[in-house]
Design a protein around this motif. Structure first.
Motif, short mmCIF file in Angstrom:
data_model
loop_
_atom_site.label_atom_id
_atom_site.label_comp_id
_atom_site.label_asym_id
_atom_site.label_seq_id
_atom_site.Cartn_x
_atom_site.Cartn_y
_atom_site.Cartn_z
N HIS A 75 0.85 -1.18 0.00
CA HIS A 75 0.00 0.00 0.00
C HIS A 75 0.89 1.24 0.00
CE1 HIS A 75 0.93 -0.45 4.30
NE2 HIS A 75 0.69 0.85 4.41
N ILE A 76 0.27 2.41 -0.21
CA ILE A 76 0.98 3.68 -0.17
C ILE A 76 0.70 4.36 1.16
CG2 ILE A 76 1.17 5.99 -1.19
CD1 ILE A 76 0.38 4.78 -3.87
N GLU A 77 1.75 4.81 1.82
CA GLU A 77 1.57 5.58 3.05
C GLU A 77 2.54 6.75 3.06
OE1 GLU A 77 4.21 3.63 6.55
OE2 GLU A 77 2.42 2.47 6.01
N ARG A 78 2.26 7.71 3.92
CA ARG A 78 3.08 8.91 4.04
C ARG A 78 4.11 8.72 5.15
NH1 ARG A 78 3.80 13.17 0.43
NH2 ARG A 78 4.41 15.08 1.54
N ARG A 79 5.37 8.97 4.82
CA ARG A 79 6.44 8.96 5.81
C ARG A 79 7.18 10.29 5.72
NH1 ARG A 79 8.00 4.27 8.79
NH2 ARG A 79 6.18 2.89 8.72
N GLY A 80 6.95 11.15 6.69
CA GLY A 80 7.57 12.47 6.66
C GLY A 80 7.10 13.27 5.47
N ILE A 133 12.29 4.92 -6.02
CA ILE A 133 13.63 4.45 -5.69
C ILE A 133 13.56 3.60 -4.44
CG2 ILE A 133 14.75 6.44 -6.76
CD1 ILE A 133 15.22 7.58 -4.01
N PRO A 134 14.38 2.55 -4.35
CA PRO A 134 14.33 1.66 -3.19
C PRO A 134 14.94 2.29 -1.95
CG PRO A 134 16.12 1.03 -4.65
CD PRO A 134 15.39 2.13 -5.35
N SER A 135 14.42 1.88 -0.80
CA SER A 135 14.97 2.33 0.48
C SER A 135 14.97 1.16 1.45
CB SER A 135 14.14 3.49 1.05
OG SER A 135 14.63 3.88 2.31
N ALA A 136 16.13 0.87 1.99
CA ALA A 136 16.25 -0.26 2.92
C ALA A 136 15.75 0.08 4.31
CB ALA A 136 17.70 -0.73 2.98
N ALA A 140 14.03 5.75 8.27
CA ALA A 140 14.89 6.89 7.93
C ALA A 140 14.22 7.83 6.93
CB ALA A 140 16.21 6.38 7.36
N ILE A 141 13.24 7.33 6.18
CA ILE A 141 12.58 8.17 5.18
C ILE A 141 11.91 9.37 5.84
CG2 ILE A 141 10.73 8.25 3.46
CD1 ILE A 141 11.34 5.31 2.85
N GLY A 142 11.32 9.15 7.00
CA GLY A 142 10.60 10.22 7.68
C GLY A 142 11.48 11.38 8.11
N ALA A 143 12.79 11.15 8.19
CA ALA A 143 13.71 12.21 8.62
C ALA A 143 14.33 12.96 7.46
CB ALA A 143 14.81 11.60 9.48
N LYS A 144 14.04 12.54 6.23
CA LYS A 144 14.67 13.17 5.07
C LYS A 144 14.05 14.53 4.77
CE LYS A 144 16.03 8.85 2.80
NZ LYS A 144 17.48 9.09 2.96
N GLU A 145 14.88 15.43 4.29
CA GLU A 145 14.44 16.77 3.91
C GLU A 145 13.48 16.69 2.73
OE1 GLU A 145 16.48 20.82 2.02
OE2 GLU A 145 17.72 19.19 2.83
N ALA A 146 12.48 17.56 2.72
CA ALA A 146 11.50 17.58 1.64
C ALA A 146 12.14 18.10 0.35
CB ALA A 146 10.32 18.46 2.01
N ARG A 151 18.65 12.00 -7.47
CA ARG A 151 20.09 11.84 -7.21
C ARG A 151 20.41 12.11 -5.75
NH1 ARG A 151 24.22 14.64 -11.28
NH2 ARG A 151 23.18 13.08 -12.58
N ASP A 152 19.81 13.17 -5.18
CA ASP A 152 20.06 13.48 -3.77
C ASP A 152 19.64 12.33 -2.85
OD1 ASP A 152 21.04 15.99 -4.42
OD2 ASP A 152 19.11 16.99 -4.14
N LEU A 153 18.61 11.61 -3.28
CA LEU A 153 18.11 10.49 -2.49
C LEU A 153 18.89 9.20 -2.74
CD1 LEU A 153 14.31 11.24 -2.94
CD2 LEU A 153 15.54 11.25 -0.75
N GLY A 154 19.91 9.29 -3.59
CA GLY A 154 20.76 8.13 -3.84
C GLY A 154 20.20 7.13 -4.82
N GLY A 155 19.23 7.56 -5.64
CA GLY A 155 18.61 6.64 -6.58
C GLY A 155 18.86 7.02 -8.02
N SER A 156 18.16 6.35 -8.92
CA SER A 156 18.21 6.66 -10.35
C SER A 156 16.78 6.68 -10.88
CB SER A 156 19.06 5.64 -11.11
OG SER A 156 18.56 4.33 -10.92
N HIS A 157 16.59 7.39 -11.99
CA HIS A 157 15.24 7.55 -12.53
C HIS A 157 14.67 6.23 -13.03
CE1 HIS A 157 14.96 11.93 -12.38
NE2 HIS A 157 16.21 11.98 -12.77
N THR A 158 13.37 6.09 -12.87
CA THR A 158 12.65 4.93 -13.38
C THR A 158 12.47 5.04 -14.89
OG1 THR A 158 11.48 4.72 -11.27
CG2 THR A 158 10.47 3.65 -13.18
N THR A 159 12.61 3.93 -15.58
CA THR A 159 12.33 3.89 -17.01
C THR A 159 10.82 3.75 -17.20
OG1 THR A 159 14.46 2.81 -17.45
CG2 THR A 159 12.77 2.65 -19.17
#
Length: 233
Positions: A75-80, A133-136, A140-146, A151-159
């Motif tokens: 499901h989709i939920e909001r984290r931060g 983008i994946p997150s292990a 920690a997602i809730g603490a990330k800056e909006a 790239r800042d999130l350490g990922g790559s664009h989805t095709t």
């Protein structure tokens, strides 16, 4: 809403071969139904949507109300400040996720509108809203800056492939069948609308837009955009 979508025809449109991506997606419109299907190429406890800024007027998130996951176990939920795909059983997000969505025609806080509605029924979708983008570490997602970029999130664009059952879509200055974008930062227009070509500009305008506005855009667009090369990948 009066809407104008333009792209230069005189500039080269180049496509680069995409490196291996952790996720691919197909966005499909079939009559009045909109669907996105994700193929996730690695196991992860969460998949984050970088384009998650709230609606400017209400400061409320929009994706949870407009996107409905139909795949069991996620499901989709909001984290931060971010919307996140989260497994319901506490392990991993399924590798194939299907979502039915309603295009969100709203102004976001410091972000492109997810969708723009034309007066004749055509709809433009912002391509990068489908990035994931994946997150292990879910916590920690809730603490990330909006407003962080992929790239800042350490990922790559989805095709992302865009498919309209009714026919070609309009993107990057021309109509195309099933175009594929990777970090396109552009709009893909579904539905019929007249493409007008003036002074090297392919202009897809809302039929309700005054002629003088279209004339002014056709005049200044080549000057502002000269030297730009549109790329995907």
């Amino acid at each position: 809403m009066l809407t104008l979508v333009i792209a230069l025809l005189t500039q080269a449109i180049t496509t680069t071969e995409a490196p291996s991506k952790p996720a691919t997606a197909i966005v499909t419109r079939s009559r009045n139904e909109w669907r996105v299907e994700y193929r996730l190429k690695k196991k992860s406890r969460a998949w984050l949507f970088p384009v998650s800024q709230p609606v400017s007027r209400t400061h409320e998130p929009w994706r949870e109300r407009a996107w409905r996951v139909i795949t069991a176990g996620v499901h989709i939920e909001r984290r931060g400040s971010y919307d996140v795909l989260v497994p319901t059983n506490g392990t991993f997000v399924p590798l194939k996720v299907q979502i039915v969505f309603t295009p969100t025609n709203a102004t976001l806080d410091r972000e492109y509108d997810p969708a723009i509605a034309f007066s004749n029924g055509a709809t433009a979708l912002y391509s990068d809203q489908f990035d994931v983008i994946p997150s292990a570490d879910l916590n920690a997602i809730g603490a990330k800056e909006a407003g962080l970029s992929v790239r800042d999130l350490g990922g790559s664009h989805t095709t992302v492939r865009f498919h309209d059952v009714s026919g070609p879509v309009f993107v990057q200055g021309r109509r195309q069948s099933d175009p594929v974008l990777i970090g396109g930062e552009t709009y893909v227009v579904f539905g019929s609308s007249k493409v007008e070509e003036t002074a090297g500009v392919a202009m897809l305008a809302d039929p309700a837009l005054p002629e003088w506005v279209k004339a002014e855009v056709a005049g200044f667009a080549p000057k502002r955009c000269r030297g730009i090369r549109f790329t995907t990948g």
